[in-house]
Design a protein around this motif. Sequence first.
Motif, short mmCIF file in Angstrom:
data_model
loop_
_atom_site.label_atom_id
_atom_site.label_comp_id
_atom_site.label_asym_id
_atom_site.label_seq_id
_atom_site.Cartn_x
_atom_site.Cartn_y
_atom_site.Cartn_z
N CYS A 83 0.84 -1.19 0.00
CA CYS A 83 0.00 0.00 0.00
C CYS A 83 0.88 1.24 0.00
O CYS A 83 2.08 1.15 0.26
N TYR B 210 1.01 3.46 2.46
CA TYR B 210 0.44 3.49 3.80
C TYR B 210 0.18 4.90 4.30
O TYR B 210 -0.81 5.14 4.99
N LEU B 211 1.07 5.79 3.96
CA LEU B 211 0.88 7.17 4.42
C LEU B 211 -0.46 7.69 3.92
O LEU B 211 -1.27 8.22 4.69
N TYR C 82 -3.57 5.67 5.61
CA TYR C 82 -3.92 5.97 6.99
C TYR C 82 -4.34 7.41 7.20
O TYR C 82 -5.17 7.70 8.05
N TYR D 299 -10.87 -2.19 8.08
CA TYR D 299 -9.68 -2.51 8.87
C TYR D 299 -9.92 -2.16 10.35
O TYR D 299 -9.64 -2.96 11.24
N CYS E 93 -10.22 -4.87 13.45
CA CYS E 93 -9.37 -4.83 14.64
C CYS E 93 -10.20 -4.70 15.91
O CYS E 93 -9.90 -5.33 16.93
N ALA E 94 -11.25 -3.90 15.84
CA ALA E 94 -12.11 -3.69 17.01
C ALA E 94 -12.84 -4.99 17.35
O ALA E 94 -13.05 -5.31 18.53
N GLN F 14 -9.45 -9.06 18.53
CA GLN F 14 -8.16 -8.56 19.00
C GLN F 14 -6.98 -9.28 18.35
O GLN F 14 -5.97 -8.67 18.02
N GLU G 14 -5.63 -7.63 15.33
CA GLU G 14 -4.83 -6.43 15.58
C GLU G 14 -3.41 -6.87 15.94
O GLU G 14 -2.43 -6.27 15.50
N HIS G 15 -3.33 -7.92 16.70
CA HIS G 15 -2.03 -8.46 17.05
C HIS G 15 -1.27 -8.90 15.80
O HIS G 15 -0.08 -8.63 15.65
N PHE H 244 -1.64 -7.73 12.76
CA PHE H 244 -1.18 -6.55 12.02
C PHE H 244 0.00 -5.88 12.69
O PHE H 244 0.91 -5.39 12.02
N LEU H 245 -0.01 -5.88 14.02
CA LEU H 245 1.11 -5.29 14.73
C LEU H 245 2.40 -6.05 14.40
O LEU H 245 3.43 -5.48 14.09
N SER I 254 3.51 -5.28 10.94
CA SER I 254 4.05 -3.93 10.85
C SER I 254 5.48 -3.89 11.39
O SER I 254 6.37 -3.26 10.81
N HIS I 255 5.71 -4.58 12.49
CA HIS I 255 7.07 -4.66 13.03
C HIS I 255 8.04 -5.20 12.00
O HIS I 255 9.12 -4.67 11.79
N GLY J 208 7.75 -5.33 8.82
CA GLY J 208 7.93 -4.39 7.73
C GLY J 208 8.91 -3.30 8.11
O GLY J 208 9.80 -2.94 7.34
#
Lengths: 189, 189
Positions: free
Chosen positions: A80, A82-83, A86, A111, A115-116, A119, A122-123, A125-126, A129-130, A132
Amino acid sequence: MQDKLRQHIEKIVPLTDDEFAFVLSHFTSKKAKKRDWLIQEGKRVKHVFFVVSGLLKLVYRDELGKEFIVSFAMEDWWECDYLAYYTKTSATLSLQCLEDTEVYCLALEDYHKLCAGLQKIEHFFLEKSHRGHIGSQQRIISFLTLNAKERYEHLLKRYPALFQRVSKTLLASYLGVSRETLSRLHSPK
Amino acid sequence: MQDKLRQHIEKIVPLTDDEFAFVLSHFTSKKAKKRDWLIQEGKRVKHVFFVVSGLLKLVYRDELGKEFIVSFAMEDWWECDYLAYYTKTSATLSLQCLEDTEVYCLALEDYHKLCAGLQKIEHFFLEKSHRGHIGSQQRIISFLTLNAKERYEHLLKRYPALFQRVSKTLLASYLGVSRETLSRLHSPK
DNA sequence: CCGGGGTTGTGATCTACATCACAGATACAT
DNA sequence: ATGTATCTGTGATGTAGATCACAACCCCGG
């Protein structure tokens, strides 16, 4: 095709059938042909993409129109601008298919809902992201510490498959060297 | 000093007093002097650090012992050798104080407990990680598209405060140019 | 108050890589 | 099939930036 996504997520977090159905309900799927654009500079970025099959390039274009490859996206990658995604601004990067490509698409509000509602995801994706972030940091280090040839060999070792699939011109652009220089690296003088 | 951390987190997720107390209970705090190391190459990386005050450099050292600055960490920044931290391997990067520095430290298992116990904070970390990733991507683009002078001016515009605090030698190392070249950029030709 | 380590500027030289230019090869569309 | 565009190699030349070398400076510690 769904299996690809499920297996991919389950490498990090296990899911029940119901949970995966819930996840999947937030995505749409899409097929695109070689040369099609999934993100175009200047336009809004509605989705982040998960690549099921195919190959794409994420590119930055400078004022002179010269193109630079920020990254390639192959099977199992998320890609994406991403900037723009988001912050809901218009894209500064473009995402184009180098081959016929199949993707899952996730809109920003889906998205957030996802995540909501779960959970675990969300974990997931976290975690993604790390990784990445770590990957980008290593690419930065390679720019700081390596010359053209070393960066080339480094890439070759890390992603040998790429070399069958993309032109030298594109590889050069990713490595930050001219295609002539890249060409000369094979048969060093 | 706690306020710094709380305000920082609350820029992204609001917290009750109880929640913040819970968050804080997972951190330890630490003071370090100029030239002290928070992470040393080859050793284990126990903590990720939140910088309350001071300034640090994250550096990579090549086989010849030459040092390259991967990033600076100032107030309100999180810093770590993330690869080593998450994978529990030994550090390939080092983190050293350029000024007397005050940090909060978060061990990996406390990080996991914290995320498990308070979903909001996982959301906060995800948000932070995204921004970090986006920042790295832009640094990559600057290596691909800009020459030494342009990278210098770009940095100057983005972080003018840095120039009062770190030597030209260190800036050059961050920018990926020799200090002589950086020096010549001021008075062009 | 003195001495030494880290910092900065600047010249001279060297080199990795860019740019320009061309030609053969390969793939793509009509 | 046939033309057109895109890819790839390679030579000639130009240039940004590295490296080496030295001198002036500042700042900190004893």
